[in-house]
Design a protein around this motif. Structure first.
Motif, short mmCIF file in Angstrom:
data_model
loop_
_atom_site.label_atom_id
_atom_site.label_comp_id
_atom_site.label_asym_id
_atom_site.label_seq_id
_atom_site.Cartn_x
_atom_site.Cartn_y
_atom_site.Cartn_z
N GLY A 181 0.80 -1.19 0.05
CA GLY A 181 -0.14 0.05 0.02
C GLY A 181 1.09 1.25 0.17
N SER A 182 0.12 2.21 -0.01
CA SER A 182 0.87 3.57 -0.23
C SER A 182 1.92 4.03 1.09
CB SER A 182 -0.09 4.70 -0.40
OG SER A 182 -0.92 4.84 0.66
N HIS A 183 1.44 3.38 2.19
CA HIS A 183 2.11 3.60 3.62
C HIS A 183 3.55 3.11 3.30
CE1 HIS A 183 0.78 -0.45 3.89
NE2 HIS A 183 1.93 -0.64 4.82
N ARG A 184 3.95 2.36 2.36
CA ARG A 184 5.26 2.07 2.09
C ARG A 184 6.22 2.83 1.48
NH1 ARG A 184 5.45 -4.44 1.11
NH2 ARG A 184 6.59 -4.54 3.07
N ARG A 185 5.54 3.79 0.82
CA ARG A 185 6.27 4.97 0.06
C ARG A 185 7.08 5.67 0.96
NH1 ARG A 185 1.61 6.32 -3.76
NH2 ARG A 185 1.15 4.47 -4.68
N HIS A 186 8.08 6.15 0.76
CA HIS A 186 8.81 6.96 1.54
C HIS A 186 8.78 8.48 0.70
CE1 HIS A 186 10.62 3.83 4.13
NE2 HIS A 186 10.83 3.36 2.78
N TRP A 187 8.96 9.46 1.71
CA TRP A 187 8.88 10.87 1.16
C TRP A 187 10.17 11.14 0.43
CZ3 TRP A 187 4.74 13.90 1.42
CH2 TRP A 187 3.75 13.90 2.62
N SER A 188 9.94 11.78 -0.85
CA SER A 188 11.13 12.15 -1.70
C SER A 188 11.23 13.96 -1.52
CB SER A 188 10.87 12.07 -2.89
OG SER A 188 9.76 12.87 -3.47
N TYR A 189 12.69 13.97 -1.06
CA TYR A 189 12.86 15.35 -0.97
C TYR A 189 13.26 16.20 -2.16
CZ TYR A 189 13.02 14.15 3.87
OH TYR A 189 12.87 13.44 5.04
N ARG A 190 12.54 17.17 -2.46
CA ARG A 190 13.00 17.80 -3.45
C ARG A 190 14.14 19.00 -3.33
NH1 ARG A 190 7.19 20.66 -5.11
NH2 ARG A 190 6.84 20.23 -2.80
N PRO A 191 14.94 19.37 -4.14
CA PRO A 191 15.95 20.41 -4.06
C PRO A 191 15.48 21.66 -3.97
CG PRO A 191 15.65 19.63 -6.59
CD PRO A 191 14.88 18.67 -5.69
N LEU A 192 15.99 22.13 -3.02
CA LEU A 192 15.86 23.70 -2.59
C LEU A 192 15.68 24.73 -4.15
CD1 LEU A 192 17.48 24.28 0.61
CD2 LEU A 192 14.97 23.80 0.44
N ARG A 193 14.87 25.33 -4.25
CA ARG A 193 14.78 26.51 -5.34
C ARG A 193 15.63 27.73 -5.09
NH1 ARG A 193 8.40 27.30 -6.46
NH2 ARG A 193 7.99 24.76 -6.61
N GLU A 194 16.22 28.27 -6.06
CA GLU A 194 17.03 29.44 -5.82
C GLU A 194 16.19 30.41 -5.40
OE1 GLU A 194 19.74 30.52 -8.87
OE2 GLU A 194 20.19 28.45 -9.44
N GLY A 195 16.89 31.25 -4.54
CA GLY A 195 15.97 32.43 -4.20
C GLY A 195 15.02 32.00 -2.76
N ARG A 196 15.16 30.90 -2.41
CA ARG A 196 14.21 30.21 -1.19
C ARG A 196 15.25 30.02 -0.17
NH1 ARG A 196 9.09 27.20 -2.47
NH2 ARG A 196 8.16 28.32 -0.77
N GLY A 197 15.01 30.72 1.00
CA GLY A 197 15.69 30.43 2.05
C GLY A 197 15.49 28.77 2.50
N THR A 198 16.26 28.42 3.37
CA THR A 198 16.20 26.96 4.00
C THR A 198 14.94 27.31 5.13
OG1 THR A 198 17.83 27.30 5.35
CG2 THR A 198 18.47 26.00 3.34
N PRO A 199 14.09 26.40 5.46
CA PRO A 199 13.35 26.45 6.32
C PRO A 199 13.65 26.25 7.71
CG PRO A 199 13.27 24.09 5.42
CD PRO A 199 14.11 24.74 4.68
N GLU A 200 13.36 27.27 8.48
CA GLU A 200 13.64 27.38 9.85
C GLU A 200 13.48 26.12 10.89
OE1 GLU A 200 14.24 30.53 11.47
OE2 GLU A 200 14.37 31.62 9.64
N PRO A 201 14.55 25.70 11.80
CA PRO A 201 14.42 24.60 12.39
C PRO A 201 13.42 24.95 13.61
CG PRO A 201 16.66 25.63 12.77
CD PRO A 201 15.79 26.65 11.63
#
Length: 89
Positions: free
Chosen positions: A69-89
């Motif tokens: 089922g879908s619960h076995r899929r893992h999240w994929s991380y997209r590369p950060l776009r230029e001009g956007r900062g990294t998310p705050e921890p």
């Protein structure tokens, strides 16, 4: 519909229905009438839901991990776009 999809759909439906009835009974004082009848809904309401609640979480989690089922899929991380900062921890 595959067996695992059918099982997941029915289990989610009847677990949600049982939770909604408990919430209604707790906060409104009465539970709404049960829709539909027959052997199938009777099994899910009287056997599956109580049995599911008795099984310890570790066992439930193991059984769910064994099923496809879908619960076995893992999240994929997209590369950060230029001009956007990294998310705050």
């Amino acid at each position: 519909m595959s067996f695992s999809e059918w099982l997941r759909t029915n289990s989610q439906h009847y677990l949600l229905e049982a939770s909604e009835r408990e919430m209604a009974k707790r906060y409104l004082g009465t539970a709404p009438p049960l829709p539909g009848g027959g052997v199938g809904p009777l099994f899910w309401r009287r056997v599956f839901v109580p049995a599911y609640r008795v099984v310890p979480w570790a066992w439930r989690r193991s059984m769910m991990q064994l099923m496809p089922g879908s619960h076995r899929r893992h999240w994929s991380y997209r590369p950060l776009r230029e001009g956007r900062g990294t998310p705050e921890p």
